[in-house]
Design an enzyme around this catalytic site. Structure first.
Site, PDB file in Angstrom:
ATOM      1  N   GLU A  25       0.650  -1.367   0.035  1.00 53.25           N
ATOM      2  CA  GLU A  25       0.703  -0.369  -0.443  1.00 53.25           C
ATOM      3  C   GLU A  25       0.938   0.798   0.017  1.00 53.25           C
ATOM      4  O   GLU A  25       1.683   1.686   0.886  1.00 53.25           O
ATOM      5  CB  GLU A  25      -0.741   0.258   1.402  1.00 53.25           C
ATOM      6  CG  GLU A  25      -2.144   1.158   1.455  1.00 53.25           C
ATOM      7  CD  GLU A  25      -2.511   0.959   2.613  1.00 53.25           C
ATOM      8  OE1 GLU A  25      -3.367   2.428   3.036  1.00 53.25           O
ATOM      9  OE2 GLU A  25      -2.728  -0.495   3.423  1.00 53.25           O
ATOM     10  N   GLY A  26       0.682   2.581  -1.129  1.00 52.58           N
ATOM     11  CA  GLY A  26       1.016   3.394  -0.833  1.00 52.58           C
ATOM     12  C   GLY A  26       0.310   4.651  -0.752  1.00 52.58           C
ATOM     13  O   GLY A  26      -1.010   4.279  -0.330  1.00 52.58           O
ATOM     14  N   PHE A  28      -1.442   6.509  -2.466  1.00 52.40           N
ATOM     15  CA  PHE A  28      -2.637   6.472  -3.059  1.00 52.40           C
ATOM     16  C   PHE A  28      -2.726   5.583  -4.365  1.00 52.40           C
ATOM     17  O   PHE A  28      -3.417   6.219  -5.462  1.00 52.40           O
ATOM     18  CB  PHE A  28      -2.474   8.131  -4.376  1.00 52.40           C
ATOM     19  CG  PHE A  28      -2.097   8.947  -5.265  1.00 52.40           C
ATOM     20  CD1 PHE A  28      -2.671   7.907  -6.616  1.00 52.40           C
ATOM     21  CD2 PHE A  28      -0.484   8.429  -4.845  1.00 52.40           C
ATOM     22  CE1 PHE A  28      -1.726   8.069  -7.030  1.00 52.40           C
ATOM     23  CE2 PHE A  28       0.064   8.945  -6.183  1.00 52.40           C
ATOM     24  CZ  PHE A  28      -0.029   8.597  -7.269  1.00 52.40           C
ATOM     25  N   VAL A  31      -1.385  -2.379  -4.148  1.00 50.16           N
ATOM     26  CA  VAL A  31      -0.473  -3.563  -4.504  1.00 50.16           C
ATOM     27  C   VAL A  31      -1.112  -5.150  -4.531  1.00 50.16           C
ATOM     28  O   VAL A  31      -1.039  -5.699  -3.288  1.00 50.16           O
ATOM     29  CB  VAL A  31       0.632  -3.528  -4.433  1.00 50.16           C
ATOM     30  CG1 VAL A  31       2.148  -5.217  -5.560  1.00 50.16           C
ATOM     31  CG2 VAL A  31       1.815  -2.252  -4.631  1.00 50.16           C
ATOM     32  N   LYS A  46      -0.808  -2.907  -9.340  1.00 50.51           N
ATOM     33  CA  LYS A  46      -0.294  -1.486  -8.653  1.00 50.51           C
ATOM     34  C   LYS A  46      -1.937  -0.792  -8.933  1.00 50.51           C
ATOM     35  O   LYS A  46      -1.416  -0.764 -10.947  1.00 50.51           O
ATOM     36  CB  LYS A  46       0.818  -0.879  -9.083  1.00 50.51           C
ATOM     37  CG  LYS A  46       0.926   0.379  -8.019  1.00 50.51           C
ATOM     38  CD  LYS A  46       2.391   0.885  -8.077  1.00 50.51           C
ATOM     39  CE  LYS A  46       2.631   2.134  -7.102  1.00 50.51           C
ATOM     40  NZ  LYS A  46       4.071   3.033  -7.070  1.00 50.51           N
ATOM     41  N   ASP A 145      14.769   6.938  -3.543  1.00 47.61           N
ATOM     42  CA  ASP A 145      13.627   6.198  -2.004  1.00 47.61           C
ATOM     43  C   ASP A 145      14.283   4.685  -2.361  1.00 47.61           C
ATOM     44  O   ASP A 145      13.115   3.799  -2.541  1.00 47.61           O
ATOM     45  CB  ASP A 145      11.979   6.494  -2.504  1.00 47.61           C
ATOM     46  CG  ASP A 145      11.272   5.569  -0.910  1.00 47.61           C
ATOM     47  OD1 ASP A 145      12.321   6.132   0.119  1.00 47.61           O
ATOM     48  OD2 ASP A 145      10.019   5.105  -1.125  1.00 47.61           O
TER      49      ASP A 145
END
Length: 300
Positions: A25-26, A28, A31, A46, A145
């Site tokens: 999860e991100g 917005f 996955v 995704k 990242d």
């Protein structure tokens, strides 16, 4: 085109996928582990729910970032599609991205299981990650990242970098205070705090952010490969200031640091230097650790 068939399936570029379970999860996005109904092969899908034009732009940028590369140590985008506007869900669009599924999990999963690497395996794996980063830097981009959960494993000696959502040009010139604040806010949102380069915590006016931010993050990953956790994970767990700990330049080495050749530890400490221009380049790192890998092979 990107339509959802019931609640558990989606058609993307003519391929029908069954969504099996959520695995990530991100901010917005979600996955899912998925299965292609035609051949039963597994994939990672995704789903990006875009509520604003800015989120749609970010989704397009991420797709473009994947399309820049074709390299064994960088994840491949297999299919992608944008679904129709859905007013009932208060979204402007839904973007679907389909990737290979890595059954061996991530580097973070290895650390969570407290699996230790031999010197040879550690070097082979880390050098494979570095080759992916070199490809990114040669395209004049920076990942921004890099962290263990963004490194998937094909096997013990082959890592694959994923999640290009934070990827930006290698050099970013900061000329005004508002730009500095904008990029500092962006880093706060998009760059993992335990692996974030010190220059991203307090961005100065009239400064230059370079791809050396990735080198600092890689230094943290190499530390974690050696010792099972990042150099600032304990600081984060205690709730202390990670920013201050990173800015201090003090890197505590566990007793077992003597387990690994000094060239690995020295290279790692150089990568974690607080000054970007004092860190080695990605090519420097590959050259040094390739030498260490050959020595490890001779010893074996």
């Amino acid at each position: 085109m990107g339509c959802v068939c019931g609640r558990q399936s989606v058609i993307i570029q003519g391929q029908k996928f069954h969504l099996m379970q959520q695995i990530g999860e991100g901010s917005f996005s979600y996955v899912f582990e998925a299965r292609n109904t035609a051949d039963s092969h597994q994939y990672a899908i995704k789903k990006m729910s875009c509520h604003t034009d800015e989120e749609e732009r970010r989704a397009r940028d991420e797709i473009e970032n994947y399309q820049r590369f074709s390299h064994p140590n960088l994840v491949s985008l297999l299919y992608h599609e944008q679904a129709q506007y859905n007013p009932n869900a208060h979204v402007t669009s839904i973007v679907w991205l389909v990737f290979p599924y890595f059954k061996n999990g991530s580097l973070q999963n290895v650390f969570d299981k407290q699996i230790k690497f031999s010197t040879r395996v550690l070097l082979d794996l880390f050098l494979s990650i570095c080759e992916g980063v070199r490809q990114i830097h040669e395209k004049q981009m920076a990942h921004r990242d890099l962290k263990p959960s963004n490194i998937m494993l094909l096997n013990n000696s082959h890592g694959v970098i994923l999640d290009f959502g934070s990827m930006k040009p290698a050099s970013i010139s900061i000329t005004t205070r508002s730009e500095a604040q904008q990029w500092q806010d962006w880093a706060e949102e998009n760059c993992c705090v335990q692996y974030r380069a010190p220059e991203l915590f307090h961005i100065e006016t009239n400064s230059l952010i370079t791809c050396q931010t990735d080198i600092f993050s890689l230094g943290g990953i190499l530390y974690a490969c050696c010792f099972g956790k990042g150099p600032f994970d304990d600081v984060y767990s205690r709730g202390d200031s990670v920013a201050l700990a990173i800015a201090s330049g003090r890197i505590e080495l566990p007793v077992q640091s003597s387990t690994y050749p000094s060239i690995i530890i020295d290279t790692m400490l150089a990568m974690l230097h607080t000054e970007p221009d004092q860190r080695p380049t990605i090519t420097d790192i590959i050259d040094k650790l390739s030498t260490a890998s050959r020595l490890a092979m001779d010893i074996a």
